[in-house]
Design an enzyme around this catalytic site. Structure first.
Site, PDB file in Angstrom:
ATOM      1  N   PHE A   1       5.538  50.879   4.860  1.00 19.11           N
ATOM      2  CA  PHE A   1       4.463  50.514   5.779  1.00 19.11           C
ATOM      3  C   PHE A   1       4.485  48.993   5.863  1.00 19.11           C
ATOM      4  CE2 PHE A   1       0.065  49.500   6.906  1.00 19.11           C
ATOM      5  CZ  PHE A   1      -0.087  50.318   8.007  1.00 19.11           C
TER       6      PHE A   1
ATOM      7  N   ASP B   1       3.265  52.037  -4.428  1.00 22.94           N
ATOM      8  CA  ASP B   1       2.190  52.181  -3.449  1.00 22.94           C
ATOM      9  C   ASP B   1       1.935  53.686  -3.285  1.00 22.94           C
ATOM     10  OD1 ASP B   1       0.736  52.596  -1.102  1.00 22.94           O
ATOM     11  OD2 ASP B   1       1.508  50.789  -0.159  1.00 22.94           O
TER      12      ASP B   1
ATOM     13  N   TYR C   1      -8.897  55.828   1.492  1.00 24.46           N
ATOM     14  CA  TYR C   1      -9.498  56.405   2.702  1.00 24.46           C
ATOM     15  C   TYR C   1      -8.663  57.516   3.310  1.00 24.46           C
ATOM     16  CZ  TYR C   1      -6.791  52.390   4.488  1.00 24.46           C
ATOM     17  OH  TYR C   1      -5.829  51.443   4.734  1.00 24.46           O
ATOM     18  N   LYS C   2      -7.553  57.872   2.670  1.00 19.12           N
ATOM     19  CA  LYS C   2      -6.735  58.970   3.200  1.00 19.12           C
ATOM     20  C   LYS C   2      -7.122  60.249   2.434  1.00 19.12           C
ATOM     21  CE  LYS C   2      -3.061  55.659   4.260  1.00 19.12           C
ATOM     22  NZ  LYS C   2      -3.170  55.590   5.727  1.00 19.12           N
TER      23      LYS C   2
ATOM     24  N   ARG D   1       2.710  62.943  13.954  1.00 13.62           N
ATOM     25  CA  ARG D   1       2.476  62.995  12.519  1.00 13.62           C
ATOM     26  C   ARG D   1       1.283  63.903  12.230  1.00 13.62           C
ATOM     27  NH1 ARG D   1       0.990  57.938   8.603  1.00 13.62           N
ATOM     28  NH2 ARG D   1      -0.999  58.309   9.640  1.00 13.62           N
TER      29      ARG D   1
END
Lengths: 408, 408
Positions: free
Chosen positions: A140, A209, A234-235, A383
């Protein structure tokens, strides 16, 4: 009802995690974007109302003690710990993932340089410092940008390599390696145990990560000897938009964790107001400034949905969901319209499926209009994220069916 | 009623800002700790409930666009701008004050080194880089700790000096100077215009910490040529516990602002997911990671209490409040029991009064028990903050009266 529709009903009936769905606020849509922003846990609104009205509005500054505000970063870190295979006292919550990547990478370089084996003969009779950071070339982007800054500020060069290339790229120059546990785009799960071992064998430190793995599969930080890790909340942890990230520093390394952001919250005696910095012991050393209480306590409430939920059961359901989605896609979607970028072997798969598809942006728009919410990743990827706590098999079947309709 | 009690009533009657008190949730206590944590604005609870239940719970990821989440850091920065004398487009909200100090100081050093006049003959025929950071020796500790890290990571030495010593300490070596607008302990207001001019004349950059001035007095960032400034939002701006801080980068410097924390949110094209970093233009360059939405939107609601409130009127009332408090203390408190550390001249006073007092910790405890809330600063300081938006003159008279009772 189709065969797959029947199968979906059977799978949902047998799903022991199905009742967890009631711990979330959901509607009629199939929400397959929990790997971008997790759904709202049902207990969060009342908790936040209490934090705002009573803790802030009535108790005001007394809440730093009485409502446990001051210790929230470590307390909530300890709530995340079992989800990533960490014993208590090694995780602190706060700041963004980007800021935590910076802390971890700079600290990793500093540790590598002060290790006994950190200097090596360079063939000319002298020694040289560890001066290279390897970064996942498919990362990312923010991790790569921050890694470049960390390299610049520690006098290192930055070398992007794919995770598969890491073992061959390691050398006596390597100080730190920044890796993603799961690739944000393809959903590929990387081999954390063996990559960590390879990095350590080279005398360097791996920074993992966990943004796309924590909460979806077992991570095993303690078990696999990981030194440093970061992640967002937050995922799959459902902490809310932009909720604070976390930093894991293995217990044995904490005394050597030398933060580039030594704020007053990481001081051994924060209220001593002393001009000289003396780092706190333990996880608190990873803190920086005043913690962001509203967001942090929303996250704390959100983590309560995990009470009594073994992450191994979540992983089993996650794989069943992605397997079933791929099965439905094959059955429903016209041949040649999509190609899966997500690995088939379970050991290489996270909790999402990425499908390459012509006109993916337009296709996703139409899926969302029909109540199937995934996301589009430039230039051609659909996705779909599968959060086992609230996604069921009927959702999966419907998503594939609607995708097929849109593509026809 | 005493003469001072009568005077308090008259002052309250004539106070045009008095109705603003209704914009806050308050009770019977005299809250003189708004310089630590501002009181709860009355509109915040409903706003946050909406953010949680509707924006997150119903719209979910759509809110990044539809609820304006993505642009919140700049939008809220523009709300703070008039309070600190800044035109729009120069302030971005996010991260903690400590993290913003780091960004600003490192960027200041980098700018000083790339300025035309940044190199100077060192008397030996060569040139040398700007390699010194001056830091307010009386600063709130976190600024000093972070300044030391910024110095270490940019190859500078750190030199603590009092603000009064700054003009004499400046040299061709000075890269950056970190100063507090108002001293957190004594309440002394430093001379921002003349110190900024002196720093600039030496070819260096000043970074101003506005934590204890913004929202209490005019700052005049644009007017006084300030290049870089940071501040928190949970004191006089009432943003809530640990609410996000802000960073001001003067428009003319934005293209040269070279952040040590270049996260994906500061990329020119954040959703391009490009491996190479290209900084955004404007204030957005100061962003790092995903913004902390719950805390940020609570702050946005809190800033609405400033609608139609000129900061000059706030300053006039602030000075009247601190003058009156000192008058009441002199009248009520037995001689010799307290000594004010806060300067008498208005031009040197912030919005707080610090009284040195034997047994200050115990005295503050007893004040709080009697409904007068200030705070204690080690080792011997009683600190009273006066927030003109919700503190009245009767509060002030009562605080001094209760203090006198406690000390008798």
């Amino acid at each position: 009802m189709s065969d797959l529709g029947t199968k979906a009903r059977e799978l949902d009936s047998a799903d022991e995690l199905a009742p967890l769905r009631d711990r979330f606020v959901l509607d009629g849509t199939v929400y397959l974007d929990g790997n971008s922003l997790g759904a709202l846990p049902a207990n969060v609104p009342d908790r936040i109302a209490d934090v705002v009205r009573r803790q802030w509005g009535e108790l005001r500054i007394r809440s730093w003690e009485e409502s446990g505000w001051w210790t929230a970063p470590e307390r909530i870190g300890d709530r995340i710990a079992p989800l990533v295979g960490a014993a208590p006292g090694q995780i602190v919550v706060g700041d963004s993932t980007s800021v935590n990547v910076f802390k971890a990478l700079v600290a990793a370089v500093r540790m590598a340089r002060t290790d006994g084996g950190a200097r090596t003969d360079d063939g000319t009779g002298g020694t040289r410092d560890r001066d290279e950071i390897l970064v996942d070339a498919t990362t990312f982007p923010t991790d790569g940008y921050i890694a470049r800054s960390a390299a610049r500020m520690t006098g290192c060069t930055l070398r992007p390599v794919t995770p598969a290339e890491v073992p061959g790229a390691l050398s006596a120059r390597t100080a730190a390696v920044l890796l993603n546990h799961v690739d944000y785009r393809t959903g590929r799960l990387h081999d954390l145990p063996s990559l960590t071992a390879a990095v350590h064998a080279a005398g360097a430190y791996a920074v993992w990560d966990l943004c796309h793995s924590a909460g979806a599969l077992p991570v095993g930080l303690d078990e696999h000897g990981v030194g440093l890790a970061v992640g967002c909340t937050y995922k799959y942890l459902n902490g809310g938009p932009g909720s604070p990230a976390y930093l894991y520093v293995r217990r044995e390394l904490q005394d050597r964790f030398d933060s580039p952001l030594p704020g007053w919250n990481s001081h051994a005696e924060p209220f001593g107001m002393r001009p000289d910095f003396e780092p706190a012991s333990g996880a608190r050393r990873g803190r920086v400034g005043t913690p962001d209480i509203l967001s942090m306590l929303a996250l704390e409430a959100a983590l309560e949905v995990w009470d009594g939920v073994p992450v191994e059961a979540v992983r089993a359901k996650s794989l069943a969901l992605t397997d079933f989605f791929l099965e439905c896609v094959v059955a429903y979607v016209p041949d040649g319209r999509v190609t899966s970028l997500t690995p088939v072997p379970h050991g290489e798969r996270g909790s999402q499926v990425a499908l390459r598809c012509a006109d993916a942006g337009e296709v996703m728009k139409r899926l969302i209009e029909r109540g199937v919410v995934g996301d589009f990743r430039h230039p051609d990827v659909l996705r779909f994220g599968f959060t086992p706590l609230y996604v069921g098999f009927a959702d999966v079947e419907r998503a594939a069916r609607v995708l097929a309709e849109v593509l026809r």
